[in-house]
Write a protein that holds these residues in place. Structure first.
Motif, PDB file in Angstrom:
ATOM      1  N   LYS A  24       0.674  -1.070   0.044  1.00 26.24           N
ATOM      2  CA  LYS A  24      -0.225   0.034   0.028  1.00 26.24           C
ATOM      3  C   LYS A  24       0.753   1.240  -0.081  1.00 26.24           C
ATOM      4  O   LYS A  24       0.493   2.109  -0.460  1.00 26.24           O
ATOM      5  N   ARG A  25       2.000   1.222   0.760  1.00 26.40           N
ATOM      6  CA  ARG A  25       2.718   2.230   0.822  1.00 26.40           C
ATOM      7  C   ARG A  25       3.342   2.586  -0.617  1.00 26.40           C
ATOM      8  O   ARG A  25       3.518   3.845  -1.057  1.00 26.40           O
ATOM      9  N   VAL A  26       3.694   1.596  -1.248  1.00 31.61           N
ATOM     10  CA  VAL A  26       4.513   2.035  -2.645  1.00 31.61           C
ATOM     11  C   VAL A  26       3.717   2.340  -3.770  1.00 31.61           C
ATOM     12  O   VAL A  26       3.787   2.997  -4.679  1.00 31.61           O
ATOM     13  N   ALA A  27       2.631   1.771  -3.468  1.00 33.08           N
ATOM     14  CA  ALA A  27       1.230   2.137  -4.523  1.00 33.08           C
ATOM     15  C   ALA A  27       0.743   3.527  -4.292  1.00 33.08           C
ATOM     16  O   ALA A  27       0.703   4.283  -5.209  1.00 33.08           O
ATOM     17  N   SER A  28       0.662   4.179  -3.116  1.00 31.07           N
ATOM     18  CA  SER A  28       0.275   5.424  -2.753  1.00 31.07           C
ATOM     19  C   SER A  28       1.437   6.448  -3.151  1.00 31.07           C
ATOM     20  O   SER A  28       1.051   7.219  -3.744  1.00 31.07           O
ATOM     21  N   LYS A  29       2.555   5.743  -2.909  1.00 28.74           N
ATOM     22  CA  LYS A  29       3.746   6.802  -3.164  1.00 28.74           C
ATOM     23  C   LYS A  29       4.011   7.054  -4.891  1.00 28.74           C
ATOM     24  O   LYS A  29       4.390   8.220  -5.117  1.00 28.74           O
ATOM     25  N   TYR A  30       3.661   5.942  -5.689  1.00 34.19           N
ATOM     26  CA  TYR A  30       4.088   6.025  -6.914  1.00 34.19           C
ATOM     27  C   TYR A  30       3.054   6.124  -7.846  1.00 34.19           C
ATOM     28  O   TYR A  30       3.072   6.532  -9.090  1.00 34.19           O
ATOM     29  N   LEU A  31       1.740   5.605  -7.557  1.00 34.05           N
ATOM     30  CA  LEU A  31       0.322   5.618  -8.343  1.00 34.05           C
ATOM     31  C   LEU A  31      -0.560   6.669  -7.938  1.00 34.05           C
ATOM     32  O   LEU A  31      -1.117   7.177  -8.933  1.00 34.05           O
ATOM     33  N   TYR A  32      -0.748   6.815  -6.730  1.00 39.71           N
ATOM     34  CA  TYR A  32      -1.945   7.662  -6.248  1.00 39.71           C
ATOM     35  C   TYR A  32      -1.846   9.174  -6.480  1.00 39.71           C
ATOM     36  O   TYR A  32      -0.838   9.633  -6.179  1.00 39.71           O
ATOM     37  N   ASP A  33      -2.738   9.609  -7.188  1.00 42.58           N
ATOM     38  CA  ASP A  33      -2.679  11.172  -7.703  1.00 42.58           C
ATOM     39  C   ASP A  33      -1.278  11.424  -8.147  1.00 42.58           C
ATOM     40  O   ASP A  33      -0.964  12.500  -8.093  1.00 42.58           O
ATOM     41  N   ARG A  34      -1.010  10.722  -9.277  1.00 39.64           N
ATOM     42  CA  ARG A  34       0.290  10.966  -9.891  1.00 39.64           C
ATOM     43  C   ARG A  34       0.156  11.041 -11.531  1.00 39.64           C
ATOM     44  O   ARG A  34      -0.638  10.332 -12.042  1.00 39.64           O
ATOM     45  N   ASP A  35       0.917  11.747 -11.955  1.00 39.76           N
ATOM     46  CA  ASP A  35       0.735  11.886 -13.511  1.00 39.76           C
ATOM     47  C   ASP A  35       1.115  10.933 -14.176  1.00 39.76           C
ATOM     48  O   ASP A  35       2.104   9.900 -13.614  1.00 39.76           O
ATOM     49  N   LEU A  36       0.535  10.231 -15.005  1.00 36.25           N
ATOM     50  CA  LEU A  36       0.867   8.998 -15.846  1.00 36.25           C
ATOM     51  C   LEU A  36       1.302   9.456 -17.489  1.00 36.25           C
ATOM     52  O   LEU A  36       1.172  10.322 -17.891  1.00 36.25           O
ATOM     53  N   SER A  37       1.853   8.240 -18.134  1.00 35.61           N
ATOM     54  CA  SER A  37       1.958   8.361 -19.464  1.00 35.61           C
ATOM     55  C   SER A  37       1.264   7.154 -20.080  1.00 35.61           C
ATOM     56  O   SER A  37       0.921   6.459 -19.607  1.00 35.61           O
ATOM     57  N   VAL A  38       0.634   7.948 -21.385  1.00 38.06           N
ATOM     58  CA  VAL A  38      -0.185   7.020 -22.075  1.00 38.06           C
ATOM     59  C   VAL A  38       0.331   6.680 -23.501  1.00 38.06           C
ATOM     60  O   VAL A  38       0.820   7.748 -24.155  1.00 38.06           O
ATOM     61  N   ALA A  39       0.103   5.648 -24.192  1.00 38.85           N
ATOM     62  CA  ALA A  39       0.609   5.305 -25.501  1.00 38.85           C
ATOM     63  C   ALA A  39      -0.607   4.420 -25.955  1.00 38.85           C
ATOM     64  O   ALA A  39      -0.775   3.505 -25.414  1.00 38.85           O
ATOM     65  N   ALA A  40      -1.036   4.861 -27.310  1.00 44.30           N
ATOM     66  CA  ALA A  40      -1.926   3.915 -27.765  1.00 44.30           C
ATOM     67  C   ALA A  40      -1.950   4.011 -29.281  1.00 44.30           C
ATOM     68  O   ALA A  40      -1.517   4.963 -29.776  1.00 44.30           O
ATOM     69  N   MET A  41      -2.358   2.767 -29.760  1.00 45.14           N
ATOM     70  CA  MET A  41      -2.682   2.749 -31.278  1.00 45.14           C
ATOM     71  C   MET A  41      -3.564   1.805 -31.882  1.00 45.14           C
ATOM     72  O   MET A  41      -3.961   0.960 -30.901  1.00 45.14           O
ATOM     73  N   GLY A  42      -3.967   1.966 -32.702  1.00 44.41           N
ATOM     74  CA  GLY A  42      -5.280   1.259 -33.356  1.00 44.41           C
ATOM     75  C   GLY A  42      -6.336   2.110 -33.368  1.00 44.41           C
ATOM     76  O   GLY A  42      -6.541   3.285 -33.333  1.00 44.41           O
ATOM     77  N   PRO A  43      -7.482   1.558 -33.689  1.00 44.32           N
ATOM     78  CA  PRO A  43      -8.823   2.117 -33.537  1.00 44.32           C
ATOM     79  C   PRO A  43      -9.094   2.757 -31.859  1.00 44.32           C
ATOM     80  O   PRO A  43      -9.854   2.098 -31.260  1.00 44.32           O
ATOM     81  N   VAL A  44      -8.480   3.790 -31.457  1.00 45.75           N
ATOM     82  CA  VAL A  44      -8.491   4.174 -30.236  1.00 45.75           C
ATOM     83  C   VAL A  44      -9.408   5.461 -29.853  1.00 45.75           C
ATOM     84  O   VAL A  44      -9.284   5.977 -28.961  1.00 45.75           O
ATOM     85  N   HIS A  45     -10.259   5.546 -30.931  1.00 49.21           N
ATOM     86  CA  HIS A  45     -11.065   6.829 -30.823  1.00 49.21           C
ATOM     87  C   HIS A  45     -11.927   6.741 -29.573  1.00 49.21           C
ATOM     88  O   HIS A  45     -12.349   7.736 -29.060  1.00 49.21           O
ATOM     89  N   ASP A  46     -12.445   5.800 -29.024  1.00 53.80           N
ATOM     90  CA  ASP A  46     -12.890   5.525 -27.764  1.00 53.80           C
ATOM     91  C   ASP A  46     -12.575   5.443 -26.427  1.00 53.80           C
ATOM     92  O   ASP A  46     -12.821   5.372 -25.290  1.00 53.80           O
ATOM     93  N   LEU A  47     -10.893   5.600 -26.509  1.00 56.15           N
ATOM     94  CA  LEU A  47     -10.312   5.325 -25.330  1.00 56.15           C
ATOM     95  C   LEU A  47     -10.356   6.858 -24.668  1.00 56.15           C
ATOM     96  O   LEU A  47     -10.108   7.856 -25.193  1.00 56.15           O
TER      97      LEU A  47
END
Length: 434
Positions: free
Chosen positions: A396-419
């Motif tokens: 829970k500590r590392v999940a909160s430290k690195y994931l919770y309310d943190r900026d993320l990066s996104v990469a997508a390809m294909g028919p992704v208009h509904d993402l």
């Protein structure tokens, strides 16, 4: 051990199997290139086997064939490896060949020209693999303006324009003995490997002003910028997308707890074990989303940073249904980690760790990577003890430290208009609790 004190290390692990894998792992990869030389480390991987001052390419190929030896190499963002596999009796010849190609490689302007088309064809093949291409886009999105954002093959214009002088300059700067590890795995004796290293690598002159890979990383550190890159391609049958967060470097104390978290999220394959029979909450949730075909979690760690996330494949439309479940289950460990799920995740991580050490090549790769990352090989019992020490609070500590309310990066390809867009995803990195 270091041959003649030049800084090159020798590391081995012996298993009586009649065969050996010997290689040299080098702290030199894409990260240490400039924008104009991006692709040079991978280019060298191709050219290094094109002959030396003592052997022509033909003579090298004939000798390797006659010995029944298998030579290969690979390049990553932080390291390059050259290795050979052979029967035990051929160990001296394998070490001698590796020493020759690394110290006496004969790179000519003509060999550089001849190899351009080979690498461009390789690029075409890589670009046909959505998974490979998507993770290149992910790094470019996550580490904009950073060395880790560059691709391993480099841009096409660099492949067409790299010169012999640039290749030689990269070798002279980064192929230093103090940044190398000579690794042996299989039916190998450590003392014999040290003697062979002294004989064939002893003439490798030490760097009078040695800069380590850590020095280069400190001078040009990686940092997450975050971002969102999408390639709309309706000709593709399935949509591929990755969500990733920045974590820590490989030697950071949080690294093992992050590995347990990655194992906790697990994987999902619609054509495999039914999701509702899986112990992974992520798999159970996605089994109820008909258009989700697969999902895998991942954790990639570098010297001073890392990427943790999920890679999903689904069919449009309604990709938002997949994204919704993925975000909920990824953020859930910030608040609740079930003890039964945790025990399953740790057992799975141990099993996968042992499965990844199947064969002398896999062991040699593990030794080389760990020696460059940690300065030593972490024994399996020690690693398992570290995994056992990870409790629910640590996850829970590392999940909160690195994931919770943190900026993320996104990469997508294909028919992704509904993402869903970036803001939709970013809002779901936190939960409102009352």
């Amino acid at each position: 051990d270091s041959p003649h004190g030049n800084g090159m290390r020798v590391a081995t692990e012996s298993h009586p199997m009649g065969a050996v894998t010997v290689g040299v792992w080098i702290d030199a990869g894409t990260r240490y290139e400039t924008p104009s030389s991006n692709g040079v480390a991978h280019f060298l991987e191709h050219l290094i086997f094109k002959g030396t001052r003592a052997r022509t390419q033909g003579q090298l190929e004939v000798q390797v064939e006659n010995l029944g030896m298998h030579l290969n190499a690979y390049t990553s963002r932080e390291m390059t490896a050259y290795f050979g596999r052979a029967v035990k009796s051929q160990l001296p010849q394998v070490v001698e060949v590796l020493a020759d190609i690394l110290q006496n490689s004969n790179i000519t302007a003509q060999s550089v020209e001849n190899e351009r088309d080979v690498i461009l064809r390789e690029m075409e093949e890589v670009n046909k693999q959505p998974g490979e291409l998507l993770f290149d886009y992910l790094h470019g999105s996550a580490y904009q303006y950073c060395p880790l954002g560059k691709t391993i093959l480099g841009p096409e214009e660099n492949i067409r324009s790299l010169t012999r002088d640039q290749l030689i300059s990269y070798i002279q700067t980064h192929y230093k003995p103090h940044r190398m590890v000579l690794v042996g795995a299989g039916d190998v004796d450590h003392d014999e490997m040290v003697n062979l290293a002294n004989k064939h690598f002893g003439g490798f002159q030490p760097d009078p002003n040695p800069m380590t890979a850590f020095d280069y990383a400190k001078a040009d550190p990686a940092f997450l910028t975050g971002g969102d890159i999408r390639l709309q391609d309706d000709s593709m049958r399935q949509a591929h997308f990755v969500f990733a967060w920045e974590t820590c470097g490989a030697a950071h104390p949080d690294a093992v707890a992050i590995a347990v978290l990655y194992s906790l999220l697990g994987t999902y394959e619609r054509s495999g074990i039914p999701g509702d029979c899986s112990s992974s909450r992520m798999a159970q949730a996605l089994s109820k989303v008909p258009n989700c075909k697969s999902l895998s979690s991942f954790s990639t760690m570098y010297m001073d940073t890392g990427l943790f996330g999920v890679y999903a494949i689904g069919e449009a439309p309604e990709l938002d249904d997949i994204a919704h479940e993925v975000m909920i289950e990824t953020i859930r460990p910030c608040f609740k980690v079930d003890e039964i799920d945790l025990a399953r995740a740790k057992a799975s991580l141990k099993t996968n760790t042992l499965a990844a050490l199947d064969g002398s090549l896999a062991i040699a790769e593990d030794i080389g990577r760990q020696m460059l990352s940690y300065g030593r090989r972490i024994p399996v019992p020690e690693l398992f003890a570290r995994i056992d020490a990870v409790d629910a609070e640590a996850v829970k500590r590392v999940a909160s430290k690195y994931l919770y309310d943190r900026d993320l990066s996104v990469a997508a390809m294909g028919p992704v208009h509904d993402l869903p867009d970036y803001n939709w995803l970013r809002r779901r990195t936190f939960w409102l609790s009352y």
